[in-house]
Design a protein around this motif. Sequence first.
Motif, PDB file in Angstrom:
ATOM      1  N   LYS A 175     -18.154  37.972 -11.887  1.00 26.50           N
ATOM      2  CA  LYS A 175     -17.276  36.921 -11.224  1.00 26.50           C
ATOM      3  C   LYS A 175     -17.851  35.945 -10.395  1.00 26.50           C
ATOM      4  O   LYS A 175     -18.992  36.139  -9.596  1.00 26.50           O
ATOM      5  CB  LYS A 175     -16.200  37.533 -10.845  1.00 26.50           C
ATOM      6  N   LEU A 176     -17.614  34.543  -9.983  1.00 24.45           N
ATOM      7  CA  LEU A 176     -17.907  33.325  -8.729  1.00 24.45           C
ATOM      8  C   LEU A 176     -16.861  33.674  -8.234  1.00 24.45           C
ATOM      9  O   LEU A 176     -16.050  33.687  -7.792  1.00 24.45           O
ATOM     10  CB  LEU A 176     -17.873  32.316 -10.248  1.00 24.45           C
ATOM     11  N   SER A 177     -17.624  34.500  -6.816  1.00 19.84           N
ATOM     12  CA  SER A 177     -17.270  33.838  -5.750  1.00 19.84           C
ATOM     13  C   SER A 177     -17.195  32.500  -4.790  1.00 19.84           C
ATOM     14  O   SER A 177     -16.543  33.042  -3.759  1.00 19.84           O
ATOM     15  CB  SER A 177     -17.484  35.622  -4.605  1.00 19.84           C
ATOM     16  N   GLY A 178     -17.837  32.357  -4.975  1.00 21.51           N
ATOM     17  CA  GLY A 178     -18.376  31.444  -4.154  1.00 21.51           C
ATOM     18  C   GLY A 178     -19.565  30.742  -4.497  1.00 21.51           C
ATOM     19  O   GLY A 178     -20.149  31.011  -5.755  1.00 21.51           O
ATOM     20  N   GLU A 179     -19.503  29.213  -4.595  1.00 18.29           N
ATOM     21  CA  GLU A 179     -20.501  28.456  -4.425  1.00 18.29           C
ATOM     22  C   GLU A 179     -21.528  27.232  -3.398  1.00 18.29           C
ATOM     23  O   GLU A 179     -21.095  26.580  -2.848  1.00 18.29           O
ATOM     24  CB  GLU A 179     -21.052  27.283  -5.623  1.00 18.29           C
ATOM     25  N   ASP A 180     -22.702  27.340  -3.178  1.00 19.80           N
ATOM     26  CA  ASP A 180     -22.516  26.432  -1.987  1.00 19.80           C
ATOM     27  C   ASP A 180     -24.166  25.598  -2.677  1.00 19.80           C
ATOM     28  O   ASP A 180     -24.230  25.416  -4.137  1.00 19.80           O
ATOM     29  CB  ASP A 180     -23.219  26.954  -0.563  1.00 19.80           C
ATOM     30  N   ALA A 181     -24.600  24.819  -1.539  1.00 20.74           N
ATOM     31  CA  ALA A 181     -26.014  23.851  -2.342  1.00 20.74           C
ATOM     32  C   ALA A 181     -26.929  24.662  -3.050  1.00 20.74           C
ATOM     33  O   ALA A 181     -26.831  23.841  -4.152  1.00 20.74           O
ATOM     34  CB  ALA A 181     -26.268  22.949  -0.865  1.00 20.74           C
ATOM     35  N   ASP A 182     -26.912  25.646  -2.720  1.00 15.06           N
ATOM     36  CA  ASP A 182     -28.436  25.608  -3.462  1.00 15.06           C
ATOM     37  C   ASP A 182     -27.978  27.698  -3.899  1.00 15.06           C
ATOM     38  O   ASP A 182     -28.935  27.996  -4.877  1.00 15.06           O
ATOM     39  CB  ASP A 182     -29.275  26.362  -2.013  1.00 15.06           C
ATOM     40  N   SER A 183     -26.518  28.143  -3.981  1.00 12.91           N
ATOM     41  CA  SER A 183     -26.837  29.832  -4.866  1.00 12.91           C
ATOM     42  C   SER A 183     -25.027  28.940  -5.283  1.00 12.91           C
ATOM     43  O   SER A 183     -24.165  28.773  -4.426  1.00 12.91           O
ATOM     44  CB  SER A 183     -26.410  30.692  -3.130  1.00 12.91           C
ATOM     45  N   ALA A 184     -25.366  30.685  -5.923  1.00 14.07           N
ATOM     46  CA  ALA A 184     -23.759  31.079  -6.429  1.00 14.07           C
ATOM     47  C   ALA A 184     -23.547  32.854  -5.623  1.00 14.07           C
ATOM     48  O   ALA A 184     -24.844  33.038  -5.898  1.00 14.07           O
ATOM     49  CB  ALA A 184     -24.196  30.709  -7.771  1.00 14.07           C
ATOM     50  N   TYR A 185     -22.899  33.051  -5.344  1.00 16.01           N
ATOM     51  CA  TYR A 185     -22.389  34.429  -4.924  1.00 16.01           C
ATOM     52  C   TYR A 185     -20.835  34.768  -6.280  1.00 16.01           C
ATOM     53  O   TYR A 185     -20.615  34.152  -6.662  1.00 16.01           O
ATOM     54  CB  TYR A 185     -20.895  33.607  -3.714  1.00 16.01           C
ATOM     55  N   LEU A 186     -22.011  35.993  -7.032  1.00 19.64           N
ATOM     56  CA  LEU A 186     -21.690  36.881  -8.029  1.00 19.64           C
ATOM     57  C   LEU A 186     -20.936  38.402  -7.599  1.00 19.64           C
ATOM     58  O   LEU A 186     -21.671  38.634  -6.334  1.00 19.64           O
ATOM     59  CB  LEU A 186     -22.238  36.323  -8.972  1.00 19.64           C
ATOM     60  N   ARG A 187     -20.309  38.528  -8.391  1.00 18.62           N
ATOM     61  CA  ARG A 187     -19.481  40.082  -7.923  1.00 18.62           C
ATOM     62  C   ARG A 187     -19.495  39.986  -9.959  1.00 18.62           C
ATOM     63  O   ARG A 187     -18.748  39.555 -10.104  1.00 18.62           O
ATOM     64  CB  ARG A 187     -19.196  40.128  -7.088  1.00 18.62           C
ATOM     65  N   ALA A 188     -19.556  42.399  -9.353  1.00 18.35           N
ATOM     66  CA  ALA A 188     -18.840  42.452 -10.549  1.00 18.35           C
ATOM     67  C   ALA A 188     -17.324  42.406 -10.131  1.00 18.35           C
ATOM     68  O   ALA A 188     -16.851  42.372  -8.981  1.00 18.35           O
ATOM     69  CB  ALA A 188     -19.437  43.992 -10.643  1.00 18.35           C
ATOM     70  N   GLU A 212     -17.450  43.733  -2.149  1.00 15.97           N
ATOM     71  CA  GLU A 212     -17.959  42.726  -0.911  1.00 15.97           C
ATOM     72  C   GLU A 212     -17.544  41.513  -2.098  1.00 15.97           C
ATOM     73  O   GLU A 212     -17.623  41.572  -3.425  1.00 15.97           O
ATOM     74  CB  GLU A 212     -19.264  42.998  -1.104  1.00 15.97           C
ATOM     75  N   HIS A 213     -17.223  40.430  -0.835  1.00 14.24           N
ATOM     76  CA  HIS A 213     -18.090  38.821  -1.337  1.00 14.24           C
ATOM     77  C   HIS A 213     -18.612  38.678  -2.795  1.00 14.24           C
ATOM     78  O   HIS A 213     -18.237  38.378  -3.408  1.00 14.24           O
ATOM     79  CB  HIS A 213     -18.093  37.305  -0.420  1.00 14.24           C
ATOM     80  N   HIS A 214     -19.664  39.804  -3.236  1.00 13.09           N
ATOM     81  CA  HIS A 214     -20.865  38.607  -3.607  1.00 13.09           C
ATOM     82  C   HIS A 214     -21.590  40.262  -3.854  1.00 13.09           C
ATOM     83  O   HIS A 214     -22.019  40.958  -2.840  1.00 13.09           O
ATOM     84  CB  HIS A 214     -21.928  37.563  -3.540  1.00 13.09           C
ATOM     85  N   SER A 215     -21.981  40.492  -4.876  1.00 12.17           N
ATOM     86  CA  SER A 215     -23.663  41.771  -4.605  1.00 12.17           C
ATOM     87  C   SER A 215     -24.871  40.926  -5.917  1.00 12.17           C
ATOM     88  O   SER A 215     -25.619  41.990  -5.919  1.00 12.17           O
ATOM     89  CB  SER A 215     -22.743  42.914  -6.039  1.00 12.17           C
ATOM     90  N   LEU A 216     -24.735  39.764  -6.516  1.00 18.44           N
ATOM     91  CA  LEU A 216     -25.916  38.653  -6.867  1.00 18.44           C
ATOM     92  C   LEU A 216     -26.116  37.820  -5.952  1.00 18.44           C
ATOM     93  O   LEU A 216     -24.371  36.948  -6.383  1.00 18.44           O
ATOM     94  CB  LEU A 216     -25.907  39.560  -8.200  1.00 18.44           C
ATOM     95  N   LYS A 217     -26.936  37.238  -5.580  1.00 24.84           N
ATOM     96  CA  LYS A 217     -26.661  35.979  -4.794  1.00 24.84           C
ATOM     97  C   LYS A 217     -27.774  34.980  -5.396  1.00 24.84           C
ATOM     98  O   LYS A 217     -29.023  35.207  -5.730  1.00 24.84           O
ATOM     99  CB  LYS A 217     -27.134  35.775  -3.096  1.00 24.84           C
ATOM    100  N   LEU A 218     -27.165  34.025  -6.340  1.00 27.48           N
ATOM    101  CA  LEU A 218     -28.287  34.091  -7.454  1.00 27.48           C
ATOM    102  C   LEU A 218     -28.297  31.902  -7.492  1.00 27.48           C
ATOM    103  O   LEU A 218     -27.665  31.530  -6.626  1.00 27.48           O
ATOM    104  CB  LEU A 218     -27.592  33.163  -8.831  1.00 27.48           C
ATOM    105  N   THR A 219     -30.383  32.170  -6.695  1.00 28.35           N
ATOM    106  CA  THR A 219     -30.669  30.686  -5.504  1.00 28.35           C
ATOM    107  C   THR A 219     -31.271  29.905  -6.340  1.00 28.35           C
ATOM    108  O   THR A 219     -32.317  30.711  -7.260  1.00 28.35           O
ATOM    109  CB  THR A 219     -31.049  31.288  -5.134  1.00 28.35           C
TER     110      THR A 219
END
Lengths: 320, 320, 320, 320
Positions: free
Chosen positions: B38-51, B56-63
């Motif tokens: 699931k997508l928790s949030g996104e900024d200019a360079d990264s998506a914040y993802l979690r199961a 926590e807010h994210h467990s995978l930061k995709l950059t």
Amino acid sequence: MADTRTRAGDIAHLGHVEMLTDRYDESLDFFTRVYGLKLSGEDADSAYLRAWDDYEHHSLKLTRAETTGVGHIGYRAASPEALDRCVAVIEASGYPVQGWVDGDDGHGPAFRFGDPFGHVFEIYYETRRYEAPPEDRPALKNTASAFTGMPPRRLDHLNLLAQDVSVFRDFMLTCLGSRVTEYIQLDNGRIGGCWFTVNNKTYDLACTEEHGTGHGRLHHVTYATDQREDILRAADIFLQNGVHIETGPHKHAIQGTFFLYVWEPAGNRVELANAGARLILAPDWEPVRWTEADRKKGQAWGLKTIETFHTHGTPPTAED
Amino acid sequence: MADTRTRAGDIAHLGHVEMLTDRYDESLDFFTRVYGLKLSGEDADSAYLRAWDDYEHHSLKLTRAETTGVGHIGYRAASPEALDRCVAVIEASGYPVQGWVDGDDGHGPAFRFGDPFGHVFEIYYETRRYEAPPEDRPALKNTASAFTGMPPRRLDHLNLLAQDVSVFRDFMLTCLGSRVTEYIQLDNGRIGGCWFTVNNKTYDLACTEEHGTGHGRLHHVTYATDQREDILRAADIFLQNGVHIETGPHKHAIQGTFFLYVWEPAGNRVELANAGARLILAPDWEPVRWTEADRKKGQAWGLKTIETFHTHGTPPTAED
Amino acid sequence: MADTRTRAGDIAHLGHVEMLTDRYDESLDFFTRVYGLKLSGEDADSAYLRAWDDYEHHSLKLTRAETTGVGHIGYRAASPEALDRCVAVIEASGYPVQGWVDGDDGHGPAFRFGDPFGHVFEIYYETRRYEAPPEDRPALKNTASAFTGMPPRRLDHLNLLAQDVSVFRDFMLTCLGSRVTEYIQLDNGRIGGCWFTVNNKTYDLACTEEHGTGHGRLHHVTYATDQREDILRAADIFLQNGVHIETGPHKHAIQGTFFLYVWEPAGNRVELANAGARLILAPDWEPVRWTEADRKKGQAWGLKTIETFHTHGTPPTAED
Amino acid sequence: MADTRTRAGDIAHLGHVEMLTDRYDESLDFFTRVYGLKLSGEDADSAYLRAWDDYEHHSLKLTRAETTGVGHIGYRAASPEALDRCVAVIEASGYPVQGWVDGDDGHGPAFRFGDPFGHVFEIYYETRRYEAPPEDRPALKNTASAFTGMPPRRLDHLNLLAQDVSVFRDFMLTCLGSRVTEYIQLDNGRIGGCWFTVNNKTYDLACTEEHGTGHGRLHHVTYATDQREDILRAADIFLQNGVHIETGPHKHAIQGTFFLYVWEPAGNRVELANAGARLILAPDWEPVRWTEADRKKGQAWGLKTIETFHTHGTPPTAED
């Protein structure tokens, strides 16, 4: 300054439960042939049993007795030093202390003490690892003994009954350094049930309210299975073997555990459970509170909790 | 006297992994639509993802990046005091230190440092718990967000490549207080692979030998599923979506994990894994040693390890 | 001499069920988003739905109506000649005949007739195979459309209510050439329920006794899942989506089916079921008789049958 | 006019396979203790075995012999009349006929005939239903015997080798009234493999090309499990018992079957398989054609087919 409470991490894990039975032969047959534990050894009064991946000599000590219920509950300390620290805390705590005992076939010296409701606990460090004889050697060296295909993989938890769960909670926090992961708060403010853990398992001991005159009673002992399918298959095995299936398979709302409860021949309730990939990893896990309103929804998928689940414990009471 | 090694228990768990991608949009589509995060949030360079059950807010930061691989690896400390103790150990350790960074959308200040092979780690305590918006509220209050039916339940572990696994092992023991649960010892005496844990999980990080010229490379990142069936179903979902299935589903001999490896669109290897009820509860667990002779038997059920599993890592090397 | 009963083998399989709903939009949302069917098409009054491996255009026709229940039940004949033979039998049978209708988006001419309790049946041979558009093409050419990971694989069976199950049984034997695989015989001699099949499935239609004033009512419609795990997962999906779970997951004693019953938004009961590897292959299968004494044991694993299971049907009756 | 081909429906199902073994004791131990069949009886030369839900006396006849392979293959006719019709067709067909034999412990008179490649078939109608002795009575009266928890539920199919699959196909269509559900067409136009069924199962017999000098050889015999999890568990049981696991668990692209192949002690290949809810219900099912290009993708999830799968059959050939 001396610790007034056992440190987190000083108790490593629940090690074994001693279960009493007044139908020893039938209980032993049930646990070995139907439920799927292995016999590590036997002496005049007890059989020592373990699941195929329990690393210690035994996780269930089945003892001949005039009645049923729990004999004692053993937790393994994280180190000799941790054991000493725990003992110091317990001795200073005012909880009833029985002191050091020699241990049995499965472990070294153990320090015995009790909760205010008549349950006997012990903590120990020195243990006897299970050494598989050739015919029980595992195919994979990272497991403790031969895979049998039977549902239980390892001891998971037990559930005790206490007249005042809050008082029991204080005992667990003080003596074992447990943390509370979930609890039931009744509308009258009382704690109806409480789930404890000393490690990353979601719980290794639960305590629910004793409604009758029972003292020091056991609600159930549980082994973990690898998959939920093991529990569905076990249900058919129990059915085929004429075992009393009390409730399940279904999923608890509390803790989300997939469960199946049966009564072994002497009447002790035993469970098979699967938690999936759920662990309590957060160091600051906030205990989850369940209200009576929550509980009215039944178990996770709506199953109403069966009446005996609130009343049946071992040993039986005069009311039974 | 100052600790020379992080204490057991001071690091609570693996918190998140930052993965780099040079195909950001495709990678993000894969992780959200196919893999099931699931997508928790996104900024200019990264998506914040979690199961769905990561707390926590994210467990995978995709950059977004010019290449692939791992950005950094975040572990959460057990308390502010534990964090301070770890930082002191690391600063004194001689391993390369980057120092405190502000944290990102998902957590507070983090202390960054590196292993000798170019991987960047950080430890932090203050975190941002995932607060589910109304549409993502879980039906059961003991889970972190709405159940989706998708396979990943929580972040499980990652696997890094290092030219000298023994050197990496020292780093993990010193800086994170990890213990080794299993390892591969080659006939020439070298350590071919090593599995580490900071808690009762059987491993949260593995390191295997880098055979080529790669530096600071990632082998794979893994999420845990509740059941093995989730992985079988995922295999059909990957097949349907044209994802490259590298190997599996099958069962590893090492750690006994049921696994499935695929490559996300940018080439990073990701796994789904299920350990069943297996945990490392023994405080004195003896690391399991696997020899080359053991390894010749293949995976647990005899599958030969696929060649790319020994060679493919991210980012690619000049040889690729 | 003319057949007085449809020949075994002349009816190939249950093809589709038309379900009525007075909450069309909510029902359609439920079936597509939560239950996991796919939309093949829609016209002014109906949505045409199918599971991912149903080979025909639709297996569920969801129709806007002023109430709920079943519109009609479609069975596919084995060949044009078989269809003719069946029609001849039915016309000669004395059961109410409506005659040929044009078919709808999903199949060719259909012959309509009714049972004595108000249910409408049709038989047809010409059908419209589902032709997957590019985005719904299956990865494996032996399946009908893209794998979605959703629980239902194909239409399995339906359950109707009738005031006299024996009379309904005669109808099924005569008109569809069904055989009885299992039945309930009450202590008073009446047939309380009867399970029918036209092929090797253990049942494709069940009929249980209507206790109230209902007429032509539906008890439930069921889709089959590949594994029991799909049903456990579905239970969590239903829970998360606020769907009323009536009973299950559990295993029926009758037919041994692993089941889960929910109510779609308009109140029609729908089931997910898994029969495992069970088939009726014996050409001389002796119908299994269940007595009231058998039934008192509850479902296979002891679950007591929930009260609404005996009373709730659609459309509701004046008593409801 | 006489039928020139057995009618669809006249053969009900595959009934049993006779397997030859030159290690009778070890093979019998494997099938009963490890694979999970039950022994119905034994005579001087053969053991009669069945899975817990096979309704006939046996589904596997294990016979002492000087080599391995298949003795004969038994199909049960749908009725005495159907049997007569089949016999007439076969007698007129020109295929080699052995004529009526008395049957064995498990069934009545059987008509024996052969395919052009040396395999012996028989068809019979009178059978001996398995009558469970008290200790083997099922808890649920709709199953054939006590549930054991072992993986095989019922006989599923077998796979034979033939030098010319097209010729074998004609034999199956003519003599057994089988239909083809899937097949492999090689680039040179030859049929590389063909899957047959006489009922709604997706296949009950497969034939693949014999590449060497073998004659009348067996590729494998398969039992069906209720769930895929039964197969994963079986893999661990085989591993623990030192059984040679040839390939799997994995999913076939052809037929979509979840499979696991092992070699019993004498070398005969046996499989456990799960088809999920897949059935062939369409009366006009169009055979699915697989090309060499399709086959290059490997099994469903990409596993490359192991070399021995193309070469190993029983009995061994001079080349082996």
